[in-house]
Design a protein around this motif. Structure first.
Motif, PDB file in Angstrom:
ATOM      1  N   PHE A  26      39.843  15.071 -10.360  1.00 32.88           N
ATOM      2  CA  PHE A  26      41.036  15.558  -9.533  1.00 32.88           C
ATOM      3  C   PHE A  26      41.056  16.525 -10.947  1.00 32.88           C
ATOM      4  CE2 PHE A  26      45.892  16.319 -11.658  1.00 32.88           C
ATOM      5  CZ  PHE A  26      45.915  16.492 -10.325  1.00 32.88           C
ATOM      6  N   LEU A  27      41.000  16.709 -11.749  1.00 33.25           N
ATOM      7  CA  LEU A  27      40.801  18.337 -11.874  1.00 33.25           C
ATOM      8  C   LEU A  27      39.418  18.457 -11.689  1.00 33.25           C
ATOM      9  CD1 LEU A  27      41.100  16.927 -16.095  1.00 33.25           C
ATOM     10  CD2 LEU A  27      42.763  17.501 -15.005  1.00 33.25           C
ATOM     11  N   THR A  28      38.655  18.603 -11.262  1.00 29.85           N
ATOM     12  CA  THR A  28      37.648  19.082 -10.331  1.00 29.85           C
ATOM     13  C   THR A  28      38.251  19.756  -9.070  1.00 29.85           C
ATOM     14  OG1 THR A  28      35.750  17.775 -11.357  1.00 29.85           O
ATOM     15  CG2 THR A  28      34.895  18.785  -9.644  1.00 29.85           C
ATOM     16  N   ARG A  29      38.763  19.182  -8.511  1.00 30.70           N
ATOM     17  CA  ARG A  29      38.970  19.570  -7.081  1.00 30.70           C
ATOM     18  C   ARG A  29      40.524  20.158  -7.948  1.00 30.70           C
ATOM     19  NH1 ARG A  29      40.408  13.910  -3.314  1.00 30.70           N
ATOM     20  NH2 ARG A  29      38.354  13.480  -3.169  1.00 30.70           N
ATOM     21  N   SER A  30      41.124  20.402  -8.729  1.00 33.01           N
ATOM     22  CA  SER A  30      42.101  21.862  -8.977  1.00 33.01           C
ATOM     23  C   SER A  30      41.087  22.746  -9.193  1.00 33.01           C
ATOM     24  CB  SER A  30      43.226  20.930 -10.097  1.00 33.01           C
ATOM     25  OG  SER A  30      43.774  19.850  -9.718  1.00 33.01           O
ATOM     26  N   LYS A  94      38.530   6.835   0.611  1.00 36.46           N
ATOM     27  CA  LYS A  94      39.201   6.967   1.389  1.00 36.46           C
ATOM     28  C   LYS A  94      41.106   7.755   1.138  1.00 36.46           C
ATOM     29  CE  LYS A  94      38.109   3.937   5.091  1.00 36.46           C
ATOM     30  NZ  LYS A  94      39.165   2.295   5.975  1.00 36.46           N
ATOM     31  N   SER A  95      40.610   7.376  -0.345  1.00 34.45           N
ATOM     32  CA  SER A  95      42.168   7.951  -0.471  1.00 34.45           C
ATOM     33  C   SER A  95      42.623   9.569  -0.647  1.00 34.45           C
ATOM     34  CB  SER A  95      41.831   7.705  -2.316  1.00 34.45           C
ATOM     35  OG  SER A  95      41.147   8.144  -3.119  1.00 34.45           O
ATOM     36  N   PRO A  96      43.954   9.635  -0.759  1.00 37.28           N
ATOM     37  CA  PRO A  96      44.829   8.799   0.023  1.00 37.28           C
ATOM     38  C   PRO A  96      45.035   8.274   0.807  1.00 37.28           C
ATOM     39  CG  PRO A  96      45.660  11.417  -0.314  1.00 37.28           C
ATOM     40  CD  PRO A  96      43.959  11.382  -0.787  1.00 37.28           C
ATOM     41  N   LEU A 109      49.181  -2.154 -11.800  1.00 36.02           N
ATOM     42  CA  LEU A 109      49.091  -0.086 -11.781  1.00 36.02           C
ATOM     43  C   LEU A 109      47.709   0.228 -11.542  1.00 36.02           C
ATOM     44  CD1 LEU A 109      50.785   1.461 -12.963  1.00 36.02           C
ATOM     45  CD2 LEU A 109      49.578   1.270 -15.335  1.00 36.02           C
ATOM     46  N   MET A 110      46.510  -0.271 -11.940  1.00 38.19           N
ATOM     47  CA  MET A 110      45.258   0.664 -10.937  1.00 38.19           C
ATOM     48  C   MET A 110      45.024   0.569  -9.659  1.00 38.19           C
ATOM     49  SD  MET A 110      41.559  -1.613 -11.934  1.00 38.19           S
ATOM     50  CE  MET A 110      41.931  -2.969 -10.460  1.00 38.19           C
ATOM     51  N   TRP A 111      45.814  -0.523  -9.393  1.00 36.14           N
ATOM     52  CA  TRP A 111      45.388  -0.094  -7.890  1.00 36.14           C
ATOM     53  C   TRP A 111      45.858   1.234  -6.935  1.00 36.14           C
ATOM     54  CZ3 TRP A 111      40.987  -2.080  -6.692  1.00 36.14           C
ATOM     55  CH2 TRP A 111      40.451  -3.162  -7.045  1.00 36.14           C
ATOM     56  N   SER A 112      47.251   1.111  -7.589  1.00 34.46           N
ATOM     57  CA  SER A 112      48.115   2.321  -7.137  1.00 34.46           C
ATOM     58  C   SER A 112      47.585   3.503  -7.730  1.00 34.46           C
ATOM     59  CB  SER A 112      49.393   2.595  -7.948  1.00 34.46           C
ATOM     60  OG  SER A 112      50.187   2.698  -7.415  1.00 34.46           O
ATOM     61  N   MET A 113      47.086   3.968  -8.733  1.00 30.30           N
ATOM     62  CA  MET A 113      46.501   4.570  -9.499  1.00 30.30           C
ATOM     63  C   MET A 113      45.679   5.003  -8.842  1.00 30.30           C
ATOM     64  SD  MET A 113      49.006   6.142 -11.390  1.00 30.30           S
ATOM     65  CE  MET A 113      50.046   4.733 -10.373  1.00 30.30           C
ATOM     66  N   LEU A 114      44.360   4.452  -8.252  1.00 31.15           N
ATOM     67  CA  LEU A 114      42.838   4.723  -7.371  1.00 31.15           C
ATOM     68  C   LEU A 114      43.139   4.961  -6.404  1.00 31.15           C
ATOM     69  CD1 LEU A 114      40.850   1.593  -8.316  1.00 31.15           C
ATOM     70  CD2 LEU A 114      40.774   3.938  -9.419  1.00 31.15           C
ATOM     71  N   ASN A 115      44.721   4.874  -5.550  1.00 27.13           N
ATOM     72  CA  ASN A 115      45.508   5.425  -4.034  1.00 27.13           C
ATOM     73  C   ASN A 115      45.921   6.713  -4.682  1.00 27.13           C
ATOM     74  OD1 ASN A 115      45.607   5.752  -1.710  1.00 27.13           O
ATOM     75  ND2 ASN A 115      47.454   4.341  -1.737  1.00 27.13           N
ATOM     76  N   HIS A 116      45.600   7.262  -5.716  1.00 24.84           N
ATOM     77  CA  HIS A 116      46.743   8.102  -6.424  1.00 24.84           C
ATOM     78  C   HIS A 116      46.619   9.451  -4.809  1.00 24.84           C
ATOM     79  CE1 HIS A 116      48.919  10.938  -8.504  1.00 24.84           C
ATOM     80  NE2 HIS A 116      48.181  12.326  -8.246  1.00 24.84           N
ATOM     81  N   GLY A 117      48.369   9.787  -4.559  1.00 24.14           N
ATOM     82  CA  GLY A 117      48.427  10.485  -3.598  1.00 24.14           C
ATOM     83  C   GLY A 117      48.970   9.378  -2.864  1.00 24.14           C
ATOM     84  N   GLY A 118      48.408   8.339  -2.081  1.00 17.83           N
ATOM     85  CA  GLY A 118      48.602   7.696  -0.681  1.00 17.83           C
ATOM     86  C   GLY A 118      49.602   6.786  -1.442  1.00 17.83           C
ATOM     87  N   ARG A 119      50.125   5.554  -0.418  1.00 18.94           N
ATOM     88  CA  ARG A 119      50.537   4.554   0.040  1.00 18.94           C
ATOM     89  C   ARG A 119      50.469   3.397  -0.901  1.00 18.94           C
ATOM     90  NH1 ARG A 119      55.578   3.088   3.474  1.00 18.94           N
ATOM     91  NH2 ARG A 119      57.092   2.552   1.762  1.00 18.94           N
ATOM     92  N   THR A 120      51.171   2.351  -1.630  1.00 16.18           N
ATOM     93  CA  THR A 120      50.582   1.623  -1.850  1.00 16.18           C
ATOM     94  C   THR A 120      51.509   0.321  -2.161  1.00 16.18           C
ATOM     95  OG1 THR A 120      48.574   1.864  -3.763  1.00 16.18           O
ATOM     96  CG2 THR A 120      48.973  -0.136  -3.942  1.00 16.18           C
ATOM     97  N   GLU A 190      55.570  -1.550   9.950  1.00 16.48           N
ATOM     98  CA  GLU A 190      55.265   0.266  10.583  1.00 16.48           C
ATOM     99  C   GLU A 190      54.533   0.638  10.161  1.00 16.48           C
ATOM    100  OE1 GLU A 190      59.480   0.859  10.314  1.00 16.48           O
ATOM    101  OE2 GLU A 190      60.318  -0.331  11.330  1.00 16.48           O
ATOM    102  N   THR A 191      53.638   0.090   9.112  1.00 15.06           N
ATOM    103  CA  THR A 191      52.299   1.265   8.692  1.00 15.06           C
ATOM    104  C   THR A 191      51.119   0.319   8.875  1.00 15.06           C
ATOM    105  OG1 THR A 191      53.970   1.572   6.659  1.00 15.06           O
ATOM    106  CG2 THR A 191      51.382   2.134   6.483  1.00 15.06           C
ATOM    107  N   LYS A 192      50.183   2.285   9.714  1.00 13.89           N
ATOM    108  CA  LYS A 192      48.871   1.873   9.535  1.00 13.89           C
ATOM    109  C   LYS A 192      48.047   1.863   8.430  1.00 13.89           C
ATOM    110  CE  LYS A 192      49.154   3.768  14.223  1.00 13.89           C
ATOM    111  NZ  LYS A 192      48.600   5.257  14.877  1.00 13.89           N
ATOM    112  N   TRP A 193      47.274   0.354   7.673  1.00 17.01           N
ATOM    113  CA  TRP A 193      46.931   0.288   6.450  1.00 17.01           C
ATOM    114  C   TRP A 193      45.269   0.644   7.002  1.00 17.01           C
ATOM    115  CZ3 TRP A 193      49.916   0.299   3.339  1.00 17.01           C
ATOM    116  CH2 TRP A 193      51.121  -0.672   3.487  1.00 17.01           C
ATOM    117  N   ASP A 194      45.088   1.543   5.489  1.00 11.60           N
ATOM    118  CA  ASP A 194      43.331   1.991   6.112  1.00 11.60           C
ATOM    119  C   ASP A 194      43.024   1.056   5.057  1.00 11.60           C
ATOM    120  OD1 ASP A 194      43.227   4.832   6.975  1.00 11.60           O
ATOM    121  OD2 ASP A 194      45.011   5.059   4.994  1.00 11.60           O
TER     122      ASP A 194
END
Length: 292
Positions: A26-30, A94-96, A109-120, A190-194
């Motif tokens: 995340f920091l590297t991308r920033s 694939k995330s987000p 919590l781990m899965w949600s954070m590994l998909n940071h910016g996406g919807r879990t 109603e969501t297309k799941w990746d």
């Protein structure tokens, strides 16, 4: 999903390592965001370390919360180091993205954070457990679901799943198949799941809710998608029901990876289930017919 007391040290180290790696990415991308069109100052070399905006050196509070939680918690997730690594690698690519998880647990919590910016989204059978997790992690999106089939009905449901009402692909809400889960919240349909992970319901004794309908529904939603493929993970395939139903209704021909065999504790299957644009031929027990 409930905690399982195996490989506590290795898994905990993995969680810390994965979280730190995600933060570093995340920091590297920033830091390497596209530069402006301004001409650099001749003195920029001396001041480059001072020109970064405050956001470059901060991580989202949700990631910080996850890092602190897993660094200090004595409760380990339900999966092994290798199993978590398989799913984390796909999330890294694939995330987000949109990630559906059957089951809510200490690893959510781990899965949600590994998909940071996406919807879990997590769907869970135990309402009391949902409330307990929500009090600790209010940022997680979770919903209650009722399973009306039991493990001891697996053989009958396998036979029913071979009928035309189950092998015709369409919106699962309108399916006449006994295996179709129709009580999920509209957000799920109603969501297309990746990515979809099946790690619930309970499934480990005859009278417990079985994972047959969750596996079938995951496969149906993946096949009904009109664009792209869906990575579907089924946990505990060391058990007969999870193994047979995943290979039948996610199609063994789409099995991409197995992790954990022939261990007698946990195992994970990864399927790359195609959507409508690619799934035009029969595999496993499916006779693919697309319904409008």
């Amino acid at each position: 999903m409930r905690p399982k007391p195996h490989y506590p040290l290795n898994v905990k180290l993995l969680l810390i390592g994965v979280t730190l790696a995600f933060i570093l990415l995340f920091l590297t991308r920033s830091n390497f965001s596209p530069a402006s069109n301004q001409t650099p100052s001749p003195y920029s070399k001396d001041t480059e370390n001072l020109s970064c905006s405050p956001s470059c050196s901060k991580i989202p509070s949700s990631l910080a919360h996850a890092l602190i939680h897993y660094s200090t918690s004595s409760i380990t997730p339900q999966q092994t180091l290798k199993e978590i690594s398989v799913i984390a690698k796909v999330l890294q690519n694939k995330s987000p993205c949109n990630f559906l998880v059957f089951g809510l647990g200490h690893d959510s919590l781990m899965w949600s954070m590994l998909n940071h910016g996406g919807r879990t989204i997590f769907v869970e059978e135990d309402e009391a457990w949902i409330e307990q997790i929500k009090r600790r992690f209010p940022m997680l999106e979770s919903y209650h679901v009722v399973y009306d089939s039991k493990v001891n009905q697996a053989d009958n449901l396998m036979e029913a799943g071979k009928g035309p009402e189950c092998t015709s692909v369409g919106d699962v809400r309108h399916s006449m198949c006994q295996l179709a889960l129709k009580g999920l919240p509209k957000e799920v349909y109603e969501t297309k799941w990746d990515l979809i992970m099946v790690d619930a319901p309970t499934g480990y004794y005859d009278e417990a809710p079985g994972r047959m309908t969750a596996i079938y529904t995951a496969g149906m939603m993946a096949r009904n998608r009109d664009d792209g493929d869906t990575d579907v993970f089924v946990h505990d395939v060391n058990r007969v029901v999870e193994d047979k139903f995943s290979k039948e209704f996610l199609c063994e021909g789409y099995l991409k990876r197995q992790e954990g065999r022939p261990a007698n504790l946990d195992a994970l299957n990864q399927f790359e289930a195609p959507g409508q644009e690619r799934a035009h031929y029969p595999l496993g027990g499916w006779r693919v017919i697309f319904l409008s």
